[in-house]
Design a protein around this motif. Structure first.
Motif, PDB file in Angstrom:
ATOM      1  N   MET A   1     -52.994 104.744  75.197  1.00 49.77           N
ATOM      2  CA  MET A   1     -53.755 105.894  74.720  1.00 49.77           C
ATOM      3  C   MET A   1     -52.819 107.088  74.565  1.00 49.77           C
ATOM      4  SD  MET A   1     -57.110 107.684  76.456  1.00 49.77           S
ATOM      5  CE  MET A   1     -57.878 109.102  75.676  1.00 49.77           C
ATOM      6  N   ARG A 101     -59.368 115.201  65.043  1.00 50.12           N
ATOM      7  CA  ARG A 101     -59.270 114.000  65.879  1.00 50.12           C
ATOM      8  C   ARG A 101     -58.224 113.020  65.345  1.00 50.12           C
ATOM      9  NH1 ARG A 101     -65.675 113.072  67.539  1.00 50.12           N
ATOM     10  NH2 ARG A 101     -65.618 114.523  69.318  1.00 50.12           N
ATOM     11  N   CYS A 122     -61.327 116.885  71.747  1.00 52.88           N
ATOM     12  CA  CYS A 122     -60.617 115.879  72.555  1.00 52.88           C
ATOM     13  C   CYS A 122     -61.131 115.890  74.000  1.00 52.88           C
ATOM     14  CB  CYS A 122     -59.120 116.147  72.546  1.00 52.88           C
ATOM     15  SG  CYS A 122     -58.361 116.135  70.916  1.00 52.88           S
ATOM     16  N   PRO A 123     -62.374 115.508  74.217  1.00 49.33           N
ATOM     17  CA  PRO A 123     -62.919 115.545  75.577  1.00 49.33           C
ATOM     18  C   PRO A 123     -62.222 114.598  76.549  1.00 49.33           C
ATOM     19  CG  PRO A 123     -64.414 114.389  74.089  1.00 49.33           C
ATOM     20  CD  PRO A 123     -63.360 115.022  73.241  1.00 49.33           C
ATOM     21  N   GLU A 124     -61.472 113.616  76.020  1.00 47.46           N
ATOM     22  CA  GLU A 124     -60.758 112.676  76.883  1.00 47.46           C
ATOM     23  C   GLU A 124     -59.274 113.029  77.023  1.00 47.46           C
ATOM     24  OE1 GLU A 124     -62.515 110.453  78.467  1.00 47.46           O
ATOM     25  OE2 GLU A 124     -64.297 111.132  77.376  1.00 47.46           O
ATOM     26  N   LYS A 128     -56.091 119.406  80.163  1.00 43.24           N
ATOM     27  CA  LYS A 128     -56.889 120.461  79.543  1.00 43.24           C
ATOM     28  C   LYS A 128     -56.554 121.788  80.216  1.00 43.24           C
ATOM     29  CE  LYS A 128     -60.821 117.394  78.617  1.00 43.24           C
ATOM     30  NZ  LYS A 128     -62.262 117.186  78.864  1.00 43.24           N
ATOM     31  N   ASP A 182     -63.350 120.002  83.507  1.00 45.09           N
ATOM     32  CA  ASP A 182     -62.139 119.443  84.115  1.00 45.09           C
ATOM     33  C   ASP A 182     -60.866 120.137  83.635  1.00 45.09           C
ATOM     34  OD1 ASP A 182     -62.535 118.456  81.571  1.00 45.09           O
ATOM     35  OD2 ASP A 182     -61.855 116.424  82.027  1.00 45.09           O
TER      36      ASP A 182
END
Length: 212
Positions: A1, A101, A122-124, A128, A182
């Motif tokens: 990833m 994205r 990009c929540p993953e 952050k 987060d």
């Protein structure tokens, strides 16, 4: 990833400078997503259309030409205000979401900065950051920047612009400016560029260590 660094925060908080330095440090591509909204606004202005023409703004977002992101006019003060207005249009944000994205999906990773990177785009993301500073300090920074470009503008006008943009960005229905649950908050009010970079890099290194 891919390893993605998502950087959010209000105008003139220093997030763009940090994003560029982190991208250079880690050898990652960088996207200032604010330029996308500025480019949409500029497309409307160049076509003689109103910034309130939501249909035209949405079409401009869908048809955005990446080469337009190098237009020096995008860095002008007026474009920041215009971008804040078109960015509140849900269809504009939807039209640019896939574009962002795809950029973030680069196999080597990426650094993106904006208002909704950690919450929507990009929540993953592996890291952050939420970069902030007092409105007065942000106004001082923007004032120095604009004076350096030869633009005649008062500090009071810049402060009013920043406070208005903050209110608009935080209150819009589509992807409002907020810190992801987060994310790590970094207040740069009392930090110079080098100190802010050191703090941000330390946060990234801790996140990379946890991920491994």
């Amino acid at each position: 990833m891919p390893f993605v660094i998502a950087i959010d925060g209000p105008a003139a908080s220093g997030k763009g400078t940090l994003a560029k330095r982190l991208a250079d440090h880690y050898g990652l591509p960088h996207l200032d997503t604010g330029l996308l909204y500025r480019a949409v606004a500029l497309a409307l202005i160049d076509a003689g259309l109103s910034l309130e023409d939501h249909a035209a703004a949405s079409e401009a977002a869908r048809d955005l030409d990446p080469e337009k992101l190098d237009d020096p006019r995008l860095r002008e003060r007026a474009m920041g205000e215009a971008a804040s207005r078109v960015s509140a249009v849900p269809d504009v944000r939807a039209g640019l979401l896939a574009w962002q994205r795809r950029f973030a999906a680069d196999p080597q990773g990426a650094v993106l900065d904006g208002r909704d990177i950690g919450t929507v785009v990009c929540p993953e993301a592996g890291v952050k950051l939420f970069i902030t500073a007092s409105s007065e300090e942000r106004a001082r920074r923007r004032h120095r920047e604009l004076e350096g470009r030869g633009e005649a503008v008062t500090f009071a006008a810049i402060l009013a612009d920043i406070e208005a943009r903050d209110a608009r960005d935080a209150s819009r229905t589509a992807a409002p400016l907020r810190m992801a649950e987060d994310a790590v908050r970094l207040d740069t009010t009392d930090l110079d560029a080098n100190a802010a970079f050191d703090e941000a890099r330390a946060i990234v290194e801790r996140a990379r260590g946890d991920a491994s």
